[in-house]
Motif scaffolding. Structure first.
Motif, PDB file in Angstrom:
ATOM      1  N   ILE A 127       0.859  -1.345   0.101  1.00 30.93           N
ATOM      2  CA  ILE A 127       0.032   0.095  -0.017  1.00 30.93           C
ATOM      3  C   ILE A 127       0.951   0.940  -0.116  1.00 30.93           C
ATOM      4  O   ILE A 127       1.682   1.543   0.972  1.00 30.93           O
ATOM      5  CB  ILE A 127      -0.808   0.007   1.202  1.00 30.93           C
ATOM      6  CG1 ILE A 127      -1.747  -1.182   1.175  1.00 30.93           C
ATOM      7  CG2 ILE A 127      -1.840   1.246   1.065  1.00 30.93           C
ATOM      8  CD1 ILE A 127      -2.471  -1.719   2.666  1.00 30.93           C
ATOM      9  N   PHE A 128       0.689   2.031  -0.978  1.00 33.78           N
ATOM     10  CA  PHE A 128       1.346   3.403  -1.025  1.00 33.78           C
ATOM     11  C   PHE A 128       0.129   4.187  -0.601  1.00 33.78           C
ATOM     12  O   PHE A 128      -1.023   4.335  -1.079  1.00 33.78           O
ATOM     13  CB  PHE A 128       1.768   3.602  -2.531  1.00 33.78           C
ATOM     14  CG  PHE A 128       2.694   2.922  -3.176  1.00 33.78           C
ATOM     15  CD1 PHE A 128       4.052   3.204  -2.909  1.00 33.78           C
ATOM     16  CD2 PHE A 128       2.421   1.614  -3.661  1.00 33.78           C
ATOM     17  CE1 PHE A 128       5.291   2.300  -3.510  1.00 33.78           C
ATOM     18  CE2 PHE A 128       3.520   0.880  -4.243  1.00 33.78           C
ATOM     19  CZ  PHE A 128       4.724   1.109  -4.034  1.00 33.78           C
ATOM     20  N   GLY A 129       0.778   5.479   0.279  1.00 35.31           N
ATOM     21  CA  GLY A 129      -0.141   6.702   0.607  1.00 35.31           C
ATOM     22  C   GLY A 129       0.416   7.276   1.772  1.00 35.31           C
ATOM     23  O   GLY A 129       0.209   8.528   1.831  1.00 35.31           O
ATOM     24  N   ASP A 130       1.348   6.572   2.550  1.00 36.33           N
ATOM     25  CA  ASP A 130       2.066   7.237   3.732  1.00 36.33           C
ATOM     26  C   ASP A 130       3.242   7.781   2.958  1.00 36.33           C
ATOM     27  O   ASP A 130       3.852   7.255   2.251  1.00 36.33           O
ATOM     28  CB  ASP A 130       2.521   6.089   4.737  1.00 36.33           C
ATOM     29  CG  ASP A 130       3.238   6.695   6.207  1.00 36.33           C
ATOM     30  OD1 ASP A 130       4.161   7.763   5.648  1.00 36.33           O
ATOM     31  OD2 ASP A 130       2.540   6.540   7.078  1.00 36.33           O
ATOM     32  N   ARG A 133       6.767   5.944   4.509  1.00 31.31           N
ATOM     33  CA  ARG A 133       6.808   4.533   4.621  1.00 31.31           C
ATOM     34  C   ARG A 133       5.885   3.682   3.776  1.00 31.31           C
ATOM     35  O   ARG A 133       4.747   4.034   3.425  1.00 31.31           O
ATOM     36  CB  ARG A 133       6.535   4.065   6.251  1.00 31.31           C
ATOM     37  CG  ARG A 133       5.239   4.373   6.729  1.00 31.31           C
ATOM     38  CD  ARG A 133       5.428   3.925   8.199  1.00 31.31           C
ATOM     39  NE  ARG A 133       6.363   4.675   8.756  1.00 31.31           N
ATOM     40  CZ  ARG A 133       6.290   6.029   9.199  1.00 31.31           C
ATOM     41  NH1 ARG A 133       4.811   6.540   8.961  1.00 31.31           N
ATOM     42  NH2 ARG A 133       7.026   6.766   9.928  1.00 31.31           N
ATOM     43  N   LEU A 134       6.208   2.647   3.481  1.00 33.38           N
ATOM     44  CA  LEU A 134       5.621   1.528   2.733  1.00 33.38           C
ATOM     45  C   LEU A 134       4.825   0.782   3.681  1.00 33.38           C
ATOM     46  O   LEU A 134       5.515   0.187   4.583  1.00 33.38           O
ATOM     47  CB  LEU A 134       6.390   0.683   1.844  1.00 33.38           C
ATOM     48  CG  LEU A 134       5.826  -0.151   0.678  1.00 33.38           C
ATOM     49  CD1 LEU A 134       5.035   0.505  -0.414  1.00 33.38           C
ATOM     50  CD2 LEU A 134       6.833  -1.037   0.009  1.00 33.38           C
ATOM     51  N   LEU A 135       3.645   0.429   3.185  1.00 29.21           N
ATOM     52  CA  LEU A 135       2.742  -0.359   4.233  1.00 29.21           C
ATOM     53  C   LEU A 135       2.561  -1.864   3.565  1.00 29.21           C
ATOM     54  O   LEU A 135       2.140  -1.747   2.344  1.00 29.21           O
ATOM     55  CB  LEU A 135       1.611   0.343   4.460  1.00 29.21           C
ATOM     56  CG  LEU A 135       1.621   1.839   5.170  1.00 29.21           C
ATOM     57  CD1 LEU A 135      -0.056   2.226   5.247  1.00 29.21           C
ATOM     58  CD2 LEU A 135       2.349   1.574   6.367  1.00 29.21           C
ATOM     59  N   ILE A 136       2.731  -2.837   4.343  1.00 32.59           N
ATOM     60  CA  ILE A 136       2.638  -4.310   3.706  1.00 32.59           C
ATOM     61  C   ILE A 136       1.864  -5.081   4.542  1.00 32.59           C
ATOM     62  O   ILE A 136       1.898  -5.161   5.830  1.00 32.59           O
ATOM     63  CB  ILE A 136       4.000  -4.647   3.582  1.00 32.59           C
ATOM     64  CG1 ILE A 136       4.796  -4.112   2.519  1.00 32.59           C
ATOM     65  CG2 ILE A 136       3.857  -6.117   3.498  1.00 32.59           C
ATOM     66  CD1 ILE A 136       6.031  -3.978   2.785  1.00 32.59           C
ATOM     67  N   ASN A 149       5.348  -2.313   8.262  1.00 25.66           N
ATOM     68  CA  ASN A 149       5.581  -0.984   7.160  1.00 25.66           C
ATOM     69  C   ASN A 149       7.209  -1.025   6.997  1.00 25.66           C
ATOM     70  O   ASN A 149       7.941  -1.709   7.769  1.00 25.66           O
ATOM     71  CB  ASN A 149       5.303   0.186   7.938  1.00 25.66           C
ATOM     72  CG  ASN A 149       5.903   0.571   9.456  1.00 25.66           C
ATOM     73  OD1 ASN A 149       6.931   0.899   9.441  1.00 25.66           O
ATOM     74  ND2 ASN A 149       4.887   0.565  10.153  1.00 25.66           N
ATOM     75  N   LEU A 150       7.676  -0.241   6.097  1.00 28.28           N
ATOM     76  CA  LEU A 150       9.299  -0.394   5.694  1.00 28.28           C
ATOM     77  C   LEU A 150       9.420   1.461   5.417  1.00 28.28           C
ATOM     78  O   LEU A 150       9.026   1.830   4.369  1.00 28.28           O
ATOM     79  CB  LEU A 150       9.241  -0.992   4.506  1.00 28.28           C
ATOM     80  CG  LEU A 150      10.792  -1.166   4.124  1.00 28.28           C
ATOM     81  CD1 LEU A 150      11.775  -1.867   5.117  1.00 28.28           C
ATOM     82  CD2 LEU A 150      10.777  -2.227   2.778  1.00 28.28           C
TER      83      LEU A 150
END
Length: 294
Positions: A127-130, A133-136, A149-150
């Motif tokens: 998920i892109f949006g933050d 950080r990348l949300l998984i 998250n990363l």
């Protein structure tokens, strides 16, 4: 405009969902053998995620696309993907990009976040949006939901122009199986670092010439999936060290998968492999070696 506002304005938004997390994990694991830091180029116009980088010596350009491979346009434009149907229950992946943007991450960290056992049968959403950080999110019917998250990293994005390569017309194209390519890599490199690659209507030749002798590894047409026959004969020379960059990706292919070679004399070699399970295609453009006449 403040730095925070500028970051938030350039933040990508969208979601990629994969029913088979293990296949995605193995792909990223193989890709991690080729690069350390990766750009994540999110493209809302074409509804795709792009990863593009060059090796340090700038001999090999590698491009990865996550998009709808089945509906890819046959115009020769590598950017031409149609929208993935969001509600297609038969699809093993779905992509819904709302806003374009560029982020970057360390690929080993992404690999470790995606790590999963084959028998777990987990799905995963990226998920892109933050802005930072990348949300998984990984899911399993028997093992629950895992959210991670990363953090993104700062990376200078290299402006790699693709217009010349995308518009190049290759007169010769064949598809070779994983089994045959594994055989080539096993046999190659005895005589020389330089590999002569020739495709003609009889098949494909990989040749070497060295001080101790020479070799010709030949796979005839009946072993290959030959496209647009009869084939015009084309030949160029390439470094085995850079041809070896294909090996990590080839190693995760299934037995019936094929690798497409496109060849034009004294031009970059184009090698492309599709992975339908995750909607990915990786393409290598490998610069040729011009040999001096003795």
């Amino acid at each position: 405009m403040s730095k925070k506002t500028e970051i938030e304005k350039s933040t990508a938004k969208g979601k990629l969902e994969f029913k088979d997390c293990y296949s995605l994990y193995k792909f990223i694991d193989a890709l991690s053998l080729l690069v350390d830091e990766i750009p994540l180029i999110v493209d809302s116009e074409n509804n795709q995620l792009v990863i593009k980088f060059m090796d340090p010596s700038r001999i090999c350009l590698i491009e990865v696309f996550f998009g709808n491979l089945n509906n890819k346009k046959s115009t020769g434009n590598i950017n031409a993907f149609l929208k993935v149907k969001k509600n297609d229950k038969k699809s093993v992946y779905s992509i819904d990009i709302k806003k374009s943007g560029k982020q970057a991450t360390i690929i080993d960290d992404l690999k470790n976040v995606l790590k999963v056992k084959k028998n777990d049968k987990k799905s995963v959403s990226i998920i892109f949006g933050d802005p930072y950080r990348l949300l998984i999110e990984k899911k399993s019917g028997t093992l629950g939901i895992i959210k991670k998250n990363l953090n993104y990293i700062n990376l200078d994005f290299m402006d790699i122009s693709m217009s010349g390569l995308n518009n190049m017309q290759y007169p010769t194209m064949i598809k070779i199986s994983q089994k045959l390519l594994d055989d080539f890599f096993y046999e190659a490199g005895v005589y020389s670092e330089i590999i002569g690659l020739e495709i003609n209507n009889k098949g494909i030749h990989f040749t070497e010439n060295g001080v101790i002798g020479d070799s010709d590894i030949f796979y005839e047409s009946k072993l290959l999936n030959v496209c647009d026959a009869p084939i015009k004969s084309e030949k160029s020379y390439y470094s085995l060290s850079f041809l070896n960059l294909v090996k990590p990706i080839v190693s995760i292919m299934e037995e019936n998968d094929t690798i497409k070679f496109e060849l034009k004399t004294d031009h970059p070699l184009k090698v492309s492999i599709k992975f339908d399970k995750i909607g990915a295609e990786i393409t290598y453009y490998l610069a040729c070696r011009i040999l001096e006449e003795e």
